[in-house]
Design a protein around this motif. Structure first.
Motif: not given
Length: 216
Positions: A134, A70-71, A85, A125, A127-128, A132, A82, A79-80
């Motif tokens: 999102l 997912d990354t 998981d 969208e 950042h986490d 990273r 969203p 980029i993660r």
């Protein structure tokens, strides 16, 4: 009568060679300049790219590196994806017959297959907490995160529930047997995602580029 001028005999005439000029050793100041230059280069290579602006257009480019299911890295941005998981790199899951398989590595491999030779357009969208980006990444109509869920290599957390229902019904990927959710697995192992925090450095990007070149 004018005196005769005698010319000096060259060194080779008497069997002797001209001695080679001695190389002068580098002075400490030269070494200092070289070390300073290397230090500057190392510092520049260690710098990550600036965080991506959320007010600008979508981030578009090829995937430079896949960290896990997912990354991904695109254009110097980590980029993660969203809404999903994926199993962690070292995570294992159960098979239908009660065995185990390396679902974390398989998820990363599936991400590489989905993104290979594709130019993705990623809509940011936010950042986490690890810095990273999102972003929802697509190649045309193909939503990469949704494809990971549909293939059974990630669970849906806030969207893509329809794709997860179908993958679970068909017992694809992680749904073929028993498994811990990635969040539970991280808690049990006391492992977080801090190792992939922030954007990759330029040195990391160079190593990723070199590895991709050698692997192609």
């Amino acid at each position: 009568m004018q005196p005769t001028l005698q010319r000096a005999m060259p060194a080779w005439a008497n069997g002797r060679r001209n001695p080679l000029p001695r190389r002068r050793p580098l002075r400490w100041r030269s070494w200092l300049v070289i070390l300073a230059g290397l230090g500057i280069i190392a510092y520049l290579l260690s710098l990550p790219d600036a965080p991506f602006s959320l007010d600008g257009p979508s981030l578009t480019g090829a995937v430079e590196r896949v960290s896990d299911g997912d990354t991904i890295d695109i254009g110097g941005q980590r980029i993660r994806l969203p809404g999903i998981d994926a199993p962690e790199w070292n995570q294992t899951c159960g098979t239908a017959d009660g065995g185990n398989w390396e679902c974390g590595k398989a998820a990363a491999g599936r991400m590489r297959e989905l993104t290979r030779n594709r130019t993705l357009s990623c809509r940011p969208e936010g950042h986490d907490r690890y810095g990273r980006l999102l972003a929802v990444c697509r190649d045309g109509r193909l939503d990469i995160a949704e494809a990971m869920v549909a293939d059974g290599y990630a669970i849906a957390t806030s969207r893509y529930l329809a794709a997860q229902t179908e993958a679970r019904r068909a017992k694809r990927g992680i749904w073929q047997g028993r498994f811990d959710t990635p969040a539970d697995w991280r808690r049990h192992k006391a492992e977080g995602a801090a190792g992939e925090a922030g954007n990759p450095s330029r040195f990391e990007r160079f190593i990723s580029w070199l590895w991709a070149l050698l692997s192609s």
